[in-house]
Design an enzyme around this catalytic site. Structure first.
Site, PDB file in Angstrom:
ATOM      1  N   TRP A 131       0.800  -1.225   0.000  1.00  0.00           N
ATOM      2  CA  TRP A 131       0.000   0.000   0.000  1.00  0.00           C
ATOM      3  C   TRP A 131       0.830   1.272   0.000  1.00  0.00           C
ATOM      4  O   TRP A 131       0.317   2.337  -0.299  1.00  0.00           O
ATOM      5  CB  TRP A 131      -0.906   0.015   1.238  1.00  0.00           C
ATOM      6  CG  TRP A 131      -0.165  -0.294   2.503  1.00  0.00           C
ATOM      7  CD1 TRP A 131      -0.111  -1.500   3.139  1.00  0.00           C
ATOM      8  CD2 TRP A 131       0.651   0.598   3.264  1.00  0.00           C
ATOM      9  NE1 TRP A 131       0.695  -1.411   4.253  1.00  0.00           N
ATOM     10  CE2 TRP A 131       1.177  -0.137   4.356  1.00  0.00           C
ATOM     11  CE3 TRP A 131       0.990   1.949   3.146  1.00  0.00           C
ATOM     12  CZ2 TRP A 131       2.022   0.431   5.309  1.00  0.00           C
ATOM     13  CZ3 TRP A 131       1.840   2.512   4.086  1.00  0.00           C
ATOM     14  CH2 TRP A 131       2.352   1.755   5.156  1.00  0.00           C
ATOM     15  N   ASN A 132       2.114   1.231   0.377  1.00  0.00           N
ATOM     16  CA  ASN A 132       2.817   2.489   0.678  1.00  0.00           C
ATOM     17  C   ASN A 132       3.144   3.322  -0.556  1.00  0.00           C
ATOM     18  O   ASN A 132       3.196   4.550  -0.488  1.00  0.00           O
ATOM     19  CB  ASN A 132       4.067   2.233   1.524  1.00  0.00           C
ATOM     20  CG  ASN A 132       5.065   1.323   0.854  1.00  0.00           C
ATOM     21  OD1 ASN A 132       4.713   0.463   0.055  1.00  0.00           O
ATOM     22  ND2 ASN A 132       6.331   1.479   1.201  1.00  0.00           N
ATOM     23  N   HIS A 156      -3.415  -6.389  -5.024  1.00  0.00           N
ATOM     24  CA  HIS A 156      -2.926  -5.225  -4.297  1.00  0.00           C
ATOM     25  C   HIS A 156      -3.286  -5.342  -2.816  1.00  0.00           C
ATOM     26  O   HIS A 156      -3.991  -6.262  -2.398  1.00  0.00           O
ATOM     27  CB  HIS A 156      -3.512  -3.947  -4.895  1.00  0.00           C
ATOM     28  CG  HIS A 156      -2.568  -2.784  -4.879  1.00  0.00           C
ATOM     29  ND1 HIS A 156      -1.562  -2.641  -3.948  1.00  0.00           N
ATOM     30  CD2 HIS A 156      -2.462  -1.699  -5.686  1.00  0.00           C
ATOM     31  CE1 HIS A 156      -0.896  -1.526  -4.174  1.00  0.00           C
ATOM     32  NE2 HIS A 156      -1.415  -0.940  -5.229  1.00  0.00           N
ATOM     33  N   GLY A 207       6.502  -6.629   0.214  1.00  0.00           N
ATOM     34  CA  GLY A 207       5.678  -6.631   1.407  1.00  0.00           C
ATOM     35  C   GLY A 207       6.460  -6.982   2.650  1.00  0.00           C
ATOM     36  O   GLY A 207       7.663  -6.750   2.735  1.00  0.00           O
ATOM     37  N   GLU A 229      10.858  -8.444  -2.140  1.00  0.00           N
ATOM     38  CA  GLU A 229      11.382  -7.219  -1.508  1.00  0.00           C
ATOM     39  C   GLU A 229      10.607  -7.056  -0.218  1.00  0.00           C
ATOM     40  O   GLU A 229       9.414  -6.798  -0.220  1.00  0.00           O
ATOM     41  CB  GLU A 229      11.195  -6.018  -2.438  1.00  0.00           C
ATOM     42  CG  GLU A 229      11.989  -4.797  -1.985  1.00  0.00           C
ATOM     43  CD  GLU A 229      11.211  -3.900  -1.031  1.00  0.00           C
ATOM     44  OE1 GLU A 229      11.357  -4.092   0.199  1.00  0.00           O
ATOM     45  OE2 GLU A 229      10.462  -3.037  -1.493  1.00  0.00           O
ATOM     46  N   LEU A 230      11.320  -7.208   0.920  1.00  0.00           N
ATOM     47  CA  LEU A 230      10.649  -7.413   2.198  1.00  0.00           C
ATOM     48  C   LEU A 230      10.992  -6.378   3.254  1.00  0.00           C
ATOM     49  O   LEU A 230      10.918  -6.649   4.443  1.00  0.00           O
ATOM     50  CB  LEU A 230      10.976  -8.827   2.718  1.00  0.00           C
ATOM     51  CG  LEU A 230      10.714  -9.959   1.712  1.00  0.00           C
ATOM     52  CD1 LEU A 230      11.133 -11.299   2.293  1.00  0.00           C
ATOM     53  CD2 LEU A 230       9.252  -9.993   1.294  1.00  0.00           C
ATOM     54  N   CYS A 263      10.095   1.440   2.606  1.00  0.00           N
ATOM     55  CA  CYS A 263      11.009   0.319   2.881  1.00  0.00           C
ATOM     56  C   CYS A 263      12.454   0.801   2.968  1.00  0.00           C
ATOM     57  O   CYS A 263      13.225   0.315   3.788  1.00  0.00           O
ATOM     58  CB  CYS A 263      10.881  -0.736   1.787  1.00  0.00           C
ATOM     59  SG  CYS A 263       9.247  -1.477   1.654  1.00  0.00           S
ATOM     60  N   GLU A 360      11.762  -3.241  12.310  1.00  0.00           N
ATOM     61  CA  GLU A 360      11.506  -2.170  11.355  1.00  0.00           C
ATOM     62  C   GLU A 360      10.319  -1.363  11.864  1.00  0.00           C
ATOM     63  O   GLU A 360       9.226  -1.897  12.037  1.00  0.00           O
ATOM     64  CB  GLU A 360      11.187  -2.720   9.962  1.00  0.00           C
ATOM     65  CG  GLU A 360      10.899  -1.622   8.948  1.00  0.00           C
ATOM     66  CD  GLU A 360      10.577  -2.143   7.558  1.00  0.00           C
ATOM     67  OE1 GLU A 360      10.773  -1.400   6.583  1.00  0.00           O
ATOM     68  OE2 GLU A 360      10.122  -3.313   7.449  1.00  0.00           O
TER      69      GLU A 360
END
Length: 473
Positions: A131-132, A156, A207, A229-230, A263, A360
């Site tokens: 969502w970002n 999404h 995510g 990509e986490l 991220c 994080e």
């Protein structure tokens, strides 16, 4: 999974969306596979004009697309407009360069004949996006794979369905086939079913670690290529010879852009001892000067977080960090507005046994550490299970580059704000995932790199090294 747009500034439920049905999923798979079979027979150059058209549509519909993102997840309107511009730039880049980057590559070999690598599409891809950055995240997978010839199905985030619909509308308004990108409102069980389908040949996910592990497990069980990509706990390293005034002007922006929900945003500030006190004081001053408010207002400098759930999670992390010994240097006070606002907060004295040391924090919270040497800064930066990006500041660019090369991440910027551009590869290492998006690396993430060796006529002497498959009888 309930898909709904809940405006995080007004808390208003704008629109709800039903999950996809089994028949809708099967139709999307059928349409995607039919398109793949057609695209297999075409050259990438045939799609370049369509991708340029999509870029043009993004620019023409800039305000509509930006407002969809603001309504979905609350980002500042000007930041949303910039995201639309970046999407158009990415589309144009791959339209301009995709065909050349996908051209056959000749191999010099001892074998007689001509050897080359040809690049072909793999098939339908499953995209799972967050969502970002509700449109940029889609575009950085869509544009290169559109040129490759891989049709895509999009799942999404559940809180940004309006952005997914708006993006898909741009594809439908263009001359590109509708099956190029098909948005479906899916549960994770439905995602797993799609990944298992034989018509799907790859999965791209951005995510959380939890989501990545689940999707990667399903992809692995079905032998489907995937990229992950986490997230990250990116370090912002300030060496003792850095220009502190320039650094502090960048630091607060690096943390508060997109309300800190990035991220690759700087989350751990590792500052040389001689600059530490001044850095902290200036960071506090800049954090205190932000103006929360309506994200559509040009005077607003702090947007709400994307949802009440995200705000509550961050609040729990901060409270736990303080309870476990971290020092609250600034912030952590309620903002008297109805939206999901979180006051920019600075934590210091975060020790290794504090849960916050390894977490994080996805919002406007900065952790600041003191380093007494370059090596101590490097060791602090690397003491993380995540490894996405980072920034190093030094008065000597060569020194900065030397430190940057020792940081265990996929990307490091020296004396510069971290940026995302279509010609730069994006991705991380360790628990931040694997694979790359954008650039030539991202373009080739989901291709069949097929070896073709051609000789004029059959000749057993053409075989390198005399290796011949013969019947031993």
């Amino acid at each position: 999974m309930a898909y709904a747009t809940v405006n995080p500034y007004t808390n208003e439920v704008v629109k709800e969306y039903p999950n996809a049905t089994a028949s809708e999923i099967q139709k999307a798979l059928e349409n995607g596979n039919d398109l793949f079979k057609r695209w297999e027979k075409e050259q990438p150059t045939h799609r370049a004009e369509q991708l340029h058209e999509i870029a043009k549509l993004f620019r023409q519909n800039r305000d509509y697309l930006a407002k969809a993102m603001v309504t979905d997840m609350g980002k500042l309107y000007r930041e949303a407009q910039g995201e639309v511009d970046l999407c158009a730039m990415i589309a144009d880049y791959f339209a301009d360069h995709g065909a050349d980057l996908l051209a056959p590559t000749k191999i010099e070999t001892v074998a007689t004949g001509d050897a080359q690598i040809q690049k072909h599409p793999l098939g339908v891809l499953m995209m799972v996006e967050p969502w970002n950055f509700p449109m940029y995240q889609i575009m950085r997978v869509f544009a290169p794979n559109f040129m490759v010839g891989n049709p895509m199905i999009l799942k999404h985030a559940s809180n940004t369905p309006g952005s997914a619909v708006a993006f898909e509308n741009m594809i439908k308004q263009s001359s590109a086939p509708d099956a190029s990108l098909q948005n479906l409102f899916l549960s994770y069980d439905q995602v797993a079913e799609i990944i298992a389908d034989s018509r799907v040949q790859g999965v791209a996910l951005t995510g959380s670690e939890r989501g990545g592990r689940s999707v990667a497990k399903t992809a692995g069980e079905n032998l489907k290529k995937n990229t992950m990509e986490l997230g990250g706990t990116d370090a912002f390293i300030v060496l003792d010879d850095a220009d502190i005034d320039s650094v502090t002007d960048i630091a607060w922006r690096a943390r508060l852009y997109n309300a800190g929900q990035v991220c690759t945003s700087s989350k751990r500030f590792i500052v040389a001892a001689n600059l530490y006190d001044k850095f902290l004081a200036k960071l506090k001053e800049n954090f205190a000067n932000v103006k929360p408010g309506d994200p559509m207002d040009s005077q607003t400098t702090l947007a709400p977080m994307n949802s009440k759930r995200a705000k509550d999670k961050l609040q729990a992390q901060v409270d736990d960090a303080i309870a476990k010994g971290a020092t609250l240097y600034y912030g952590n006070e309620k903002i008297d507005l109805p939206g999901q606002f979180f006051q920019p907060t600075i934590l210091t004295n975060v020790q290794k046994d504090n849960p916050a040391y390894a977490q994080e924090m996805f919002g406007p919270v900065a952790q600041v550490y003191k380093a007494n040497s370059d090596q101590e800064a490097i060791d602090l930066a690397n003491d993380s299970d995540l490894g996405l990006g980072g920034i190093v500041f030094s008065g000597d660019p060569k020194r900065g580059t030397k430190v940057a090369s020792q940081i265990e991440t996929g990307m490091v910027f020296v004396n510069n704000f971290m940026v995302s551009l279509p010609d730069l590869p994006f991705g991380g290492v360790k628990n931040s995932g694997y694979g790359r998006e954008m650039s030539s690396l991202g373009l080739n993430a989901f291709v069949n790199e097929q070896l073709i060796v051609t000789t004029d006529k059959p000749n057993m002497n053409n075989l390198a090294g005399g290796l011949v498959a013969t019947d031993p009888k």
